[in-house]
Design a protein around this motif. Sequence first.
Motif, PDB file in Angstrom:
ATOM      1  N   GLY A  36     -30.705  66.109  30.406  1.00 35.08           N
ATOM      2  CA  GLY A  36     -31.514  67.104  31.098  1.00 35.08           C
ATOM      3  C   GLY A  36     -32.651  66.414  31.812  1.00 35.08           C
ATOM      4  N   VAL A  37     -33.336  67.183  32.633  1.00 28.73           N
ATOM      5  CA  VAL A  37     -34.483  66.649  33.361  1.00 28.73           C
ATOM      6  C   VAL A  37     -35.731  67.358  32.838  1.00 28.73           C
ATOM      7  CG1 VAL A  37     -35.582  66.394  35.607  1.00 28.73           C
ATOM      8  CG2 VAL A  37     -33.101  66.157  35.397  1.00 28.73           C
ATOM      9  N   ARG A  38     -36.676  66.548  32.397  1.00 34.72           N
ATOM     10  CA  ARG A  38     -37.949  67.073  31.913  1.00 34.72           C
ATOM     11  C   ARG A  38     -39.059  66.337  32.650  1.00 34.72           C
ATOM     12  NH1 ARG A  38     -39.000  68.395  25.877  1.00 34.72           N
ATOM     13  NH2 ARG A  38     -36.941  67.470  25.792  1.00 34.72           N
ATOM     14  N   GLU A  39     -39.934  67.103  33.268  1.00 33.51           N
ATOM     15  CA  GLU A  39     -41.049  66.536  34.028  1.00 33.51           C
ATOM     16  C   GLU A  39     -40.571  65.481  35.023  1.00 33.51           C
ATOM     17  OE1 GLU A  39     -44.030  65.263  31.233  1.00 33.51           O
ATOM     18  OE2 GLU A  39     -44.130  67.246  30.303  1.00 33.51           O
ATOM     19  N   GLY A  40     -39.446  65.766  35.668  1.00 35.48           N
ATOM     20  CA  GLY A  40     -38.925  64.892  36.710  1.00 35.48           C
ATOM     21  C   GLY A  40     -38.120  63.700  36.236  1.00 35.48           C
ATOM     22  N   ALA A  41     -38.033  63.497  34.924  1.00 37.23           N
ATOM     23  CA  ALA A  41     -37.300  62.339  34.412  1.00 37.23           C
ATOM     24  C   ALA A  41     -36.077  62.799  33.612  1.00 37.23           C
ATOM     25  CB  ALA A  41     -38.200  61.488  33.516  1.00 37.23           C
TER      26      ALA A  41
ATOM     27  N   LEU B 266     -30.352  64.422  25.771  1.00 36.76           N
ATOM     28  CA  LEU B 266     -30.713  65.449  24.794  1.00 36.76           C
ATOM     29  C   LEU B 266     -29.855  65.367  23.533  1.00 36.76           C
ATOM     30  CD1 LEU B 266     -30.968  68.459  27.271  1.00 36.76           C
ATOM     31  CD2 LEU B 266     -32.827  67.001  26.439  1.00 36.76           C
ATOM     32  N   ARG B 267     -28.574  65.095  23.721  1.00 41.27           N
ATOM     33  CA  ARG B 267     -27.633  65.041  22.602  1.00 41.27           C
ATOM     34  C   ARG B 267     -26.530  64.042  22.929  1.00 41.27           C
ATOM     35  NH1 ARG B 267     -30.772  68.599  21.362  1.00 41.27           N
ATOM     36  NH2 ARG B 267     -30.491  70.621  20.419  1.00 41.27           N
TER      37      ARG B 267
ATOM     38  N   LEU C 260     -26.992  75.862  23.469  1.00 38.13           N
ATOM     39  CA  LEU C 260     -27.869  75.139  24.396  1.00 38.13           C
ATOM     40  C   LEU C 260     -27.578  75.560  25.841  1.00 38.13           C
ATOM     41  CD1 LEU C 260     -29.964  72.738  24.712  1.00 38.13           C
ATOM     42  CD2 LEU C 260     -27.971  71.286  25.043  1.00 38.13           C
ATOM     43  N   LEU C 261     -26.293  75.634  26.199  1.00 37.73           N
ATOM     44  CA  LEU C 261     -25.914  76.019  27.564  1.00 37.73           C
ATOM     45  C   LEU C 261     -26.263  77.480  27.852  1.00 37.73           C
ATOM     46  CD1 LEU C 261     -22.500  74.179  27.961  1.00 37.73           C
ATOM     47  CD2 LEU C 261     -24.709  73.543  28.949  1.00 37.73           C
TER      48      LEU C 261
END
Length: 152
Positions: free
Chosen positions: A14-19, A23-24, A134-135
Amino acid sequence: IIVDSSKNRMYVKGVREGAEEELREYKVSTARNNVKKPLGEGGVTAISLNPSWYPESDTIRYFKKTKGINLPSSVPPGHPQNYMGHAKINLTHTVNGKSTYRIHGTLNEKTIGTNESAGCIRMKNNDVVQLATLLNNFADLKSLNDVKIILK
């Protein structure tokens, strides 16, 4: 989601704060070596928890011939012959016009990590329920159209 069939591993990113971040990671089963695998980028069309299974006629014939099992045309949730397990995630991938590829649970978790499916990606039941949840949560915030599945 990236599925590496050479390692029988699935990576959920996933992308968090642009990065981008992982995740799993899951151990999965992929297609037998003599089966043409769905490859490339695709998406998700539906997610079902405790799904029914509607085996195609060629699957019904295969089970009869190789396992001596007479599958019905509709297998309800929780039935001992429901090979979808506790969840199924329908994919957009196709091979030779066939588009019935899924990420799903299994009846025999001892086979996870092997190449023994007919093209689908199999997971432990707890893992596939976790992924489906999650999805679904992601789809509530964004859209299933934003989920990319890369099969290699």
